[in-house]
Design a protein around this motif. Sequence first.
Motif, PDB file in Angstrom:
ATOM      1  N   ILE A  74       4.192   4.608  43.034  1.00 43.03           N
ATOM      2  CA  ILE A  74       5.206   3.959  42.204  1.00 43.03           C
ATOM      3  C   ILE A  74       6.512   3.909  42.995  1.00 43.03           C
ATOM      4  CG2 ILE A  74       6.542   4.046  40.074  1.00 43.03           C
ATOM      5  CD1 ILE A  74       4.230   5.522  38.761  1.00 43.03           C
ATOM      6  N   TYR A  75       7.065   2.712  43.100  1.00 44.59           N
ATOM      7  CA  TYR A  75       8.329   2.501  43.795  1.00 44.59           C
ATOM      8  C   TYR A  75       9.365   1.958  42.805  1.00 44.59           C
ATOM      9  CZ  TYR A  75       5.849   2.648  48.336  1.00 44.59           C
ATOM     10  OH  TYR A  75       5.112   3.035  49.420  1.00 44.59           O
ATOM     11  N   HIS A  76      10.626   2.059  43.191  1.00 40.74           N
ATOM     12  CA  HIS A  76      11.696   1.389  42.471  1.00 40.74           C
ATOM     13  C   HIS A  76      12.532   0.601  43.474  1.00 40.74           C
ATOM     14  CE1 HIS A  76      10.611   4.294  39.316  1.00 40.74           C
ATOM     15  NE2 HIS A  76      11.121   3.406  38.497  1.00 40.74           N
ATOM     16  N   CYS A  77      12.967  -0.579  43.065  1.00 40.58           N
ATOM     17  CA  CYS A  77      13.758  -1.404  43.983  1.00 40.58           C
ATOM     18  C   CYS A  77      14.755  -2.261  43.218  1.00 40.58           C
ATOM     19  CB  CYS A  77      12.852  -2.273  44.847  1.00 40.58           C
ATOM     20  SG  CYS A  77      11.833  -3.458  43.944  1.00 40.58           S
ATOM     21  N   LEU A  78      15.789  -2.672  43.936  1.00 38.22           N
ATOM     22  CA  LEU A  78      16.812  -3.569  43.402  1.00 38.22           C
ATOM     23  C   LEU A  78      16.669  -4.900  44.116  1.00 38.22           C
ATOM     24  CD1 LEU A  78      19.368  -3.586  41.489  1.00 38.22           C
ATOM     25  CD2 LEU A  78      20.715  -3.197  43.561  1.00 38.22           C
ATOM     26  N   VAL A  79      16.530  -5.978  43.320  1.00 44.28           N
ATOM     27  CA  VAL A  79      16.278  -7.295  43.915  1.00 44.28           C
ATOM     28  C   VAL A  79      17.293  -8.321  43.433  1.00 44.28           C
ATOM     29  CG1 VAL A  79      13.809  -6.787  44.029  1.00 44.28           C
ATOM     30  CG2 VAL A  79      14.694  -8.102  42.090  1.00 44.28           C
ATOM     31  N   ARG A  80      17.351  -9.422  44.160  1.00 45.96           N
ATOM     32  CA  ARG A  80      18.219 -10.542  43.799  1.00 45.96           C
ATOM     33  C   ARG A  80      17.653 -11.282  42.587  1.00 45.96           C
ATOM     34  NH1 ARG A  80      18.281 -15.754  47.616  1.00 45.96           N
ATOM     35  NH2 ARG A  80      16.244 -15.973  46.615  1.00 45.96           N
ATOM     36  N   GLY A  81      18.530 -11.714  41.687  1.00 38.70           N
ATOM     37  CA  GLY A  81      18.116 -12.560  40.581  1.00 38.70           C
ATOM     38  C   GLY A  81      17.577 -11.791  39.387  1.00 38.70           C
ATOM     39  N   PHE A  82      17.204 -12.543  38.353  1.00 36.68           N
ATOM     40  CA  PHE A  82      16.629 -11.968  37.139  1.00 36.68           C
ATOM     41  C   PHE A  82      15.110 -12.098  37.187  1.00 36.68           C
ATOM     42  CE2 PHE A  82      20.565 -12.743  34.234  1.00 36.68           C
ATOM     43  CZ  PHE A  82      21.215 -11.695  34.861  1.00 36.68           C
ATOM     44  N   CYS A  83      14.422 -10.962  37.299  1.00 38.46           N
ATOM     45  CA  CYS A  83      12.961 -10.958  37.295  1.00 38.46           C
ATOM     46  C   CYS A  83      12.435 -11.010  35.872  1.00 38.46           C
ATOM     47  CB  CYS A  83      12.440  -9.689  37.979  1.00 38.46           C
ATOM     48  SG  CYS A  83      12.351  -9.833  39.766  1.00 38.46           S
ATOM     49  N   ALA A  84      11.169 -11.371  35.746  1.00 37.83           N
ATOM     50  CA  ALA A  84      10.491 -11.370  34.450  1.00 37.83           C
ATOM     51  C   ALA A  84      10.329  -9.929  33.964  1.00 37.83           C
ATOM     52  CB  ALA A  84       9.130 -12.044  34.571  1.00 37.83           C
ATOM     53  N   GLU A  85       9.987  -9.771  32.681  1.00 37.93           N
ATOM     54  CA  GLU A  85       9.801  -8.443  32.097  1.00 37.93           C
ATOM     55  C   GLU A  85       8.702  -7.669  32.814  1.00 37.93           C
ATOM     56  OE1 GLU A  85      11.388  -6.807  29.641  1.00 37.93           O
ATOM     57  OE2 GLU A  85      12.870  -8.415  29.453  1.00 37.93           O
ATOM     58  N   SER A  86       7.666  -8.372  33.237  1.00 39.58           N
ATOM     59  CA  SER A  86       6.569  -7.749  33.986  1.00 39.58           C
ATOM     60  C   SER A  86       5.778  -8.846  34.671  1.00 39.58           C
ATOM     61  CB  SER A  86       5.650  -6.932  33.058  1.00 39.58           C
ATOM     62  OG  SER A  86       5.044  -7.769  32.100  1.00 39.58           O
ATOM     63  N   GLY A  87       4.938  -8.456  35.605  1.00 39.30           N
ATOM     64  CA  GLY A  87       4.132  -9.450  36.292  1.00 39.30           C
ATOM     65  C   GLY A  87       3.276  -8.852  37.388  1.00 39.30           C
ATOM     66  N   VAL A  88       2.450  -9.693  37.978  1.00 38.69           N
ATOM     67  CA  VAL A  88       1.598  -9.309  39.092  1.00 38.69           C
ATOM     68  C   VAL A  88       1.783 -10.334  40.199  1.00 38.69           C
ATOM     69  CG1 VAL A  88      -0.752  -8.874  39.893  1.00 38.69           C
ATOM     70  CG2 VAL A  88      -0.111  -8.288  37.535  1.00 38.69           C
ATOM     71  N   ILE A  89       2.119  -9.859  41.377  1.00 34.03           N
ATOM     72  CA  ILE A  89       2.223 -10.744  42.545  1.00 34.03           C
ATOM     73  C   ILE A  89       0.912 -10.612  43.311  1.00 34.03           C
ATOM     74  CG2 ILE A  89       3.575 -11.372  44.578  1.00 34.03           C
ATOM     75  CD1 ILE A  89       5.861  -9.632  43.403  1.00 34.03           C
ATOM     76  N   PRO A 138      31.331 -13.862  42.812  1.00 32.64           N
ATOM     77  CA  PRO A 138      30.649 -15.028  43.371  1.00 32.64           C
ATOM     78  C   PRO A 138      29.742 -14.653  44.549  1.00 32.64           C
ATOM     79  CG  PRO A 138      33.008 -15.422  43.130  1.00 32.64           C
ATOM     80  CD  PRO A 138      32.798 -13.962  42.938  1.00 32.64           C
ATOM     81  N   VAL A 139      28.593 -15.311  44.606  1.00 31.01           N
ATOM     82  CA  VAL A 139      27.658 -15.151  45.724  1.00 31.01           C
ATOM     83  C   VAL A 139      27.215 -16.544  46.145  1.00 31.01           C
ATOM     84  CG1 VAL A 139      25.476 -14.211  46.523  1.00 31.01           C
ATOM     85  CG2 VAL A 139      26.842 -12.916  44.874  1.00 31.01           C
ATOM     86  N   SER A 140      27.594 -16.947  47.353  1.00 26.65           N
ATOM     87  CA  SER A 140      27.271 -18.280  47.855  1.00 26.65           C
ATOM     88  C   SER A 140      27.789 -19.326  46.852  1.00 26.65           C
ATOM     89  CB  SER A 140      25.766 -18.400  48.085  1.00 26.65           C
ATOM     90  OG  SER A 140      25.447 -19.629  48.686  1.00 26.65           O
ATOM     91  N   ARG A 141      26.921 -20.199  46.347  1.00 24.98           N
ATOM     92  CA  ARG A 141      27.374 -21.254  45.432  1.00 24.98           C
ATOM     93  C   ARG A 141      27.346 -20.822  43.967  1.00 24.98           C
ATOM     94  NH1 ARG A 141      22.108 -22.717  46.916  1.00 24.98           N
ATOM     95  NH2 ARG A 141      20.677 -23.219  45.182  1.00 24.98           N
ATOM     96  N   TYR A 142      26.963 -19.580  43.710  1.00 30.73           N
ATOM     97  CA  TYR A 142      26.878 -19.084  42.328  1.00 30.73           C
ATOM     98  C   TYR A 142      28.141 -18.299  41.960  1.00 30.73           C
ATOM     99  CZ  TYR A 142      22.015 -20.306  43.183  1.00 30.73           C
ATOM    100  OH  TYR A 142      20.873 -20.978  43.520  1.00 30.73           O
ATOM    101  N   ASP A 143      28.518 -18.367  40.668  1.00 27.39           N
ATOM    102  CA  ASP A 143      29.756 -17.714  40.246  1.00 27.39           C
ATOM    103  C   ASP A 143      29.565 -16.268  39.813  1.00 27.39           C
ATOM    104  OD1 ASP A 143      28.432 -18.074  37.878  1.00 27.39           O
ATOM    105  OD2 ASP A 143      29.939 -19.396  36.966  1.00 27.39           O
ATOM    106  N   SER A 144      28.328 -15.765  39.858  1.00 22.51           N
ATOM    107  CA  SER A 144      28.076 -14.369  39.505  1.00 22.51           C
ATOM    108  C   SER A 144      26.935 -13.812  40.353  1.00 22.51           C
ATOM    109  CB  SER A 144      27.748 -14.224  38.012  1.00 22.51           C
ATOM    110  OG  SER A 144      26.533 -14.875  37.704  1.00 22.51           O
ATOM    111  N   MET A 145      26.848 -12.493  40.379  1.00 18.74           N
ATOM    112  CA  MET A 145      25.818 -11.798  41.152  1.00 18.74           C
ATOM    113  C   MET A 145      24.787 -11.247  40.163  1.00 18.74           C
ATOM    114  SD  MET A 145      26.467  -8.623  43.785  1.00 18.74           S
ATOM    115  CE  MET A 145      25.289  -8.132  45.024  1.00 18.74           C
ATOM    116  N   ARG A 146      23.569 -11.734  40.221  1.00 26.22           N
ATOM    117  CA  ARG A 146      22.515 -11.306  39.317  1.00 26.22           C
ATOM    118  C   ARG A 146      21.515 -10.425  40.064  1.00 26.22           C
ATOM    119  NH1 ARG A 146      20.841 -16.482  35.486  1.00 26.22           N
ATOM    120  NH2 ARG A 146      22.891 -16.738  34.478  1.00 26.22           N
ATOM    121  N   LEU A 147      21.194  -9.296  39.471  1.00 25.64           N
ATOM    122  CA  LEU A 147      20.299  -8.327  40.100  1.00 25.64           C
ATOM    123  C   LEU A 147      19.310  -7.772  39.083  1.00 25.64           C
ATOM    124  CD1 LEU A 147      23.059  -6.303  42.020  1.00 25.64           C
ATOM    125  CD2 LEU A 147      21.548  -8.039  43.017  1.00 25.64           C
ATOM    126  N   SER A 148      18.169  -7.280  39.571  1.00 20.49           N
ATOM    127  CA  SER A 148      17.166  -6.646  38.717  1.00 20.49           C
ATOM    128  C   SER A 148      16.721  -5.328  39.339  1.00 20.49           C
ATOM    129  CB  SER A 148      15.932  -7.554  38.542  1.00 20.49           C
ATOM    130  OG  SER A 148      16.268  -8.775  37.924  1.00 20.49           O
TER     131      SER A 148
END
Length: 241
Positions: free
Chosen positions: A86-101, A141-151
């Motif tokens: 089990i790992y934990h990580c911080l990623v760019r953007g808003f991820c789904a509630e759960s999923g399988v890659i 702001p991040v690049s062309r976006y006005d906010s920084m979204r993380l998950s």
Amino acid sequence: MTLEILFQDEHLVAVNKPAGLLVHRTHLAKEEEDAVVQRLRDQTGKWVFPVHRLDRGTSGVLVMAFSPDAARQLSAQFAESKTQKIYHCLVRGFCAESGVIDYPLAKLNEQKGRSRFKIEGTEKEAETHFTLKAHYQLPIPVSRYDSMRLSWIEVVPKQGRKHQIRRHFKHLLNPLVGDSCYGCRHINKVAKEIWPEDFRLMLHASSLQFKHPITEQQLVLKAPLHEKITNILDTLAPYKI
């Protein structure tokens, strides 16, 4: 620097590996470069044998054996996907509630030169499960976006392909914060400005479950988050949505 030992008996030793430390020296590393194997040998007074690996930038649970036989038996569990990680990580953007890659990955070989890793051979099955723990939105702001979204995400990789989690979340277009190889340079630039003292690859191996190769006892080893990660999460807490 003394390593934090999570478990030790006459056959195995497990530590909470800090980020920035190699598991063992490679042909590309400097001879004097620090590594877990050398530190543990000095710390325990015994030879240790690697069983699995964590990337240099990844922190968390790392197990080694005190004998080649124990190392071989435990390595087989990793190779046959009989362990649970089990790992934990911080990623760019808003991820789904759960999923399988479910995205096959080819082998990576480390090499000298401009690109550190070269893709070789055919792709092999790779599956990564994830569960969302928190969304954050910072008014920066991040690049062309006005906010920084993380998950902030809990991740369970089924296999242990090289850089599996990092490559899978890049494929999902949610690269890990602080990832110099697969990350987003815009997010990393802003993150480094916000957290200059704590900026790092935001990936931590939180838990490892396996069967002891000698006693056959089921072990669940857990590693607390390192201070740099908790510092960043504390800063993010007011922006949780």
